[in-house]
Design a protein around this motif. Structure first.
Motif, short mmCIF file in Angstrom:
data_model
loop_
_atom_site.label_atom_id
_atom_site.label_comp_id
_atom_site.label_asym_id
_atom_site.label_seq_id
_atom_site.Cartn_x
_atom_site.Cartn_y
_atom_site.Cartn_z
N SER A 104 -51.06 -8.49 0.35
CA SER A 104 -52.12 -7.51 0.04
C SER A 104 -53.48 -8.17 -0.02
O SER A 104 -54.48 -7.65 0.51
N LYS A 106 -54.81 -9.11 3.51
CA LYS A 106 -55.28 -7.94 4.27
C LYS A 106 -56.54 -7.35 3.64
O LYS A 106 -57.40 -6.80 4.35
N LEU A 107 -56.68 -7.49 2.33
CA LEU A 107 -57.91 -7.03 1.67
C LEU A 107 -59.10 -7.87 2.13
O LEU A 107 -60.17 -7.32 2.43
N TYR A 116 -59.56 -9.35 4.87
CA TYR A 116 -59.85 -9.17 6.30
C TYR A 116 -59.92 -7.70 6.71
O TYR A 116 -59.83 -7.38 7.89
N HIS A 117 -60.10 -6.80 5.72
CA HIS A 117 -60.04 -5.37 6.05
C HIS A 117 -61.20 -4.92 6.93
O HIS A 117 -61.10 -3.91 7.62
N ASP A 118 -62.32 -5.68 6.91
CA ASP A 118 -63.47 -5.31 7.74
C ASP A 118 -63.31 -5.73 9.20
O ASP A 118 -64.11 -5.33 10.06
N GLU A 161 -60.98 -6.35 12.79
CA GLU A 161 -59.85 -5.79 13.53
C GLU A 161 -58.85 -6.93 13.78
O GLU A 161 -59.01 -7.74 14.68
N TRP A 188 -52.04 -7.41 13.02
CA TRP A 188 -51.07 -8.01 12.11
C TRP A 188 -49.67 -8.13 12.72
O TRP A 188 -48.78 -8.72 12.12
#
Length: 526
Positions: free
Chosen positions: A94, A97-98, A100-102, A104, A107
């Motif tokens: 989690s 991914k948080l 790198y959420h900005d 593309e 995964w």
């Protein structure tokens, strides 16, 4: 949320950075000088160091960009314990991914995913190498320390039953009567992969606890010690320093017992046992006089050393002195066996490694499996392990689990079951009270039907893979079946494919109805 940890690869610079961090850690946690009885502490394995760096890196809330992913990758894999230890997978996935959420990020692509994880490890490494940051990150709470000191539950996930239900082998709960595993599988059955899965599980579940389970593996095929398969070693949290090759240099310990401070009767009993073993190893046909002479030679060799460990040269010299004058130049059966072992130069005369405090792979593929040298290597190492276990305290335990210290894993074990192998029997008999276990693997189930020892009765988990021949008597002993139940089990074994095995269904056996076995598809590792 999909797991991050599967199929990850290492960046080329990762190991060198972890070595730099290890050196800094060693300086931080060790004193400058110790007394002779203390040694410097050195963190083992890279998974823990990577995890510390990963967590440190993820704590940095700086905005990420794709430039950090310009990383050169190697073919080496990252061990899954980076994520799985302490059930951190969900939290770490989690957080990654948080951060790198900005961006593309695909995964589903393992290379991209690997670069992200390595980038965060590198970020954490850079932080920890600056100033006093490492000192701050090493502070732990009392609660965390208590948890780290607990005995790990060794519930080995080896694959799946039908219906994708996970299959586990419980190795150390109070419900388990013993910890021996027997494997029977012909060439091409998937036996090597099963051994790798077992070692991977026991190490992954324990290596970062205060109760690590170490192993000693006799690699008869040379697969695990082959440099071409070097990436296999990371599955077991070891490196090439763990490989012992008696063909290249002597094994770094003495195989003989030390009797300093012990009674003469103990030496006498040992001399008889050792004499019988030396002759059985080579199937030598000798007279009673020669056998008695060898036993007396061993006793005299201990007189020469005043109870300290002996060697093959000293035994030969004392045996020759006991021969009639006119026979001393002749090479009889006893001297032939001893001379072969002396020339092979298999062992040192003192102990330079901790056989159970570390994990080792003994490279055996250059020695004829049925020959005296190969048998002697296994016999004497197992005998040495027995000597070590005799002096260990009883294993630790809590209300639910017991400590396991060590697994001895013998592939091609049928070569060691054809004679009265007392050290092997003793190693099994020592059992749980000293925290040891043994895994014996053979090509055919018949090998365990020994007149010297009932291996099936002493095995918690007989695992039957594809067989060249099926022995009705063994199946009757193992499952207590006859008639249609026996036919059903034989048909199940005959239909096994590579990587499949059958295991006893103890519930059905106790209740008296239902299938007496379950089929497992072993997970693929190597």
């Amino acid at each position: 949320m999909a797991a991050i940890e599967t199929g990850l690869r290492q960046a080329e610079a990762l190991n060198s950075k972890m070595n730099d961090l290890r050196e800094r850690l060693e300086k931080h946690i060790n004193l400058k000088h110790y007394t002779d009885n203390h040694k410097n502490v050195s963190p083992k394995g890279n998974a823990k160091l990577m995890r510390i760096c990963l967590i440190a890196g993820l704590s940095d809330n700086e905005k990420r960009n794709k430039e950090v992913l310009n990383i050169q990758m190697s073919s080496n894999s990252i061990h899954p314990t980076l994520f799985t230890v302490h059930n951190l997978n969900g939290m770490l996935s989690s957080m990654i991914k948080l951060r790198y959420h900005d961006l593309e990020i695909n995964w589903e692509d393992n290379i991209t995913k690997s670069k992200v994880v390595n980038a965060e490890i590198f970020r954490g490494f850079d932080m920890l190498m600056k100033g006093d940051t490492l000192h701050e990150w090493l502070k732990v709470s009392t609660t965390a320390s208590i948890k780290a000191g607990q005995i790990p539950l060794l519930n080995l996930n080896i694959g799946n039953y039908d219906g994708d239900i996970s299959a586990y082998l419980d190795m150390n709960s109070k419900n388990v009567t013993n910890t021996q595993i027997l494997i029977a599988g012909s060439t091409g059955s998937g036996k090597s992969n099963l051994l790798a899965v077992l070692m991977n599980e026991m190490r992954s579940l324990s290596v970062e606890s205060n109760y690590p389970v170490n192993f000693l593996f006799f690699d008869y095929k040379g697969e695990f010690s082959d440099i071409a398969n070097n990436d296999w070693l990371q599955h077991f949290e070891v490196n090439r320093s763990s490989i012992l090759d008696p063909m290249v240099e002597p094994l770094p310990f003495t195989p003989f017992k030390d009797f300093v401070g012990k009674t003469q009767n103990e030496i006498n009993l040992y001399s008889t046992e050792l004499a019988n073993a030396l002759l059985a190893i080579d199937s030598a046909k000798i007279s009673a006089n020669m056998s008695n002479r060898l036993s007396e030679a061993i006793i005299n060799a201990y007189k020469d050393t005043k109870g300290k460990s002996i060697d093959f040269t000293t035994i030969i010299e004392n045996y020759t002195d006991l021969q009639p004058q006119n026979e001393r130049e002749r090479m009889d059966s006893v001297k032939s066996v001893l001379s072969q072992l002396e020339r092979a130069n298999l062992f040192l005369n003192d102990d330079r490694i901790d056989l159970i405090g570390n994990s080792f792979i003994v490279k055996m593929d250059k020695f004829p499996k049925e020959g005296p040298i190969g048998k002697a290597i296994v016999y004497f190492i197992v005998s040495k392990l027995n000597s070590i276990y005799e002096n260990l305290p009883v294993q630790a335990n809590d209300k639910e689990k017991v400590e396991l210290r060590h697994f001895t894993i013998i592939d091609e074990a049928h070569y060691m079951l054809g004679f009265d192998n007392k050290p092997l029997r003793d190693l099994i008999a020592v059992g749980r009270n000293k925290g040891m276990s043994i895994i014996l693997a053979t090509q055919n189930m018949d090998a365990y039907k020994s007149k010297h020892f009932d291996f099936y009765a002493n095995a918690q988990y007989p695992l039957i893979m594809k067989q060249q021949s099926i022995n009705d008597a063994v199946l009757k002993d193992m499952y207590g079946v006859s008639g249609t139940d026996l036919v059903e089990i034989k048909q199940a074994i005959a239909g096994l494919q590579k990587g499949e095995l059958i295991i006893k269904n103890n519930e059905a056996i106790i209740l008296g109805f239902g299938k007496k076995f379950k089929k497992i598809m072993v997970r693929h590792l190597i």
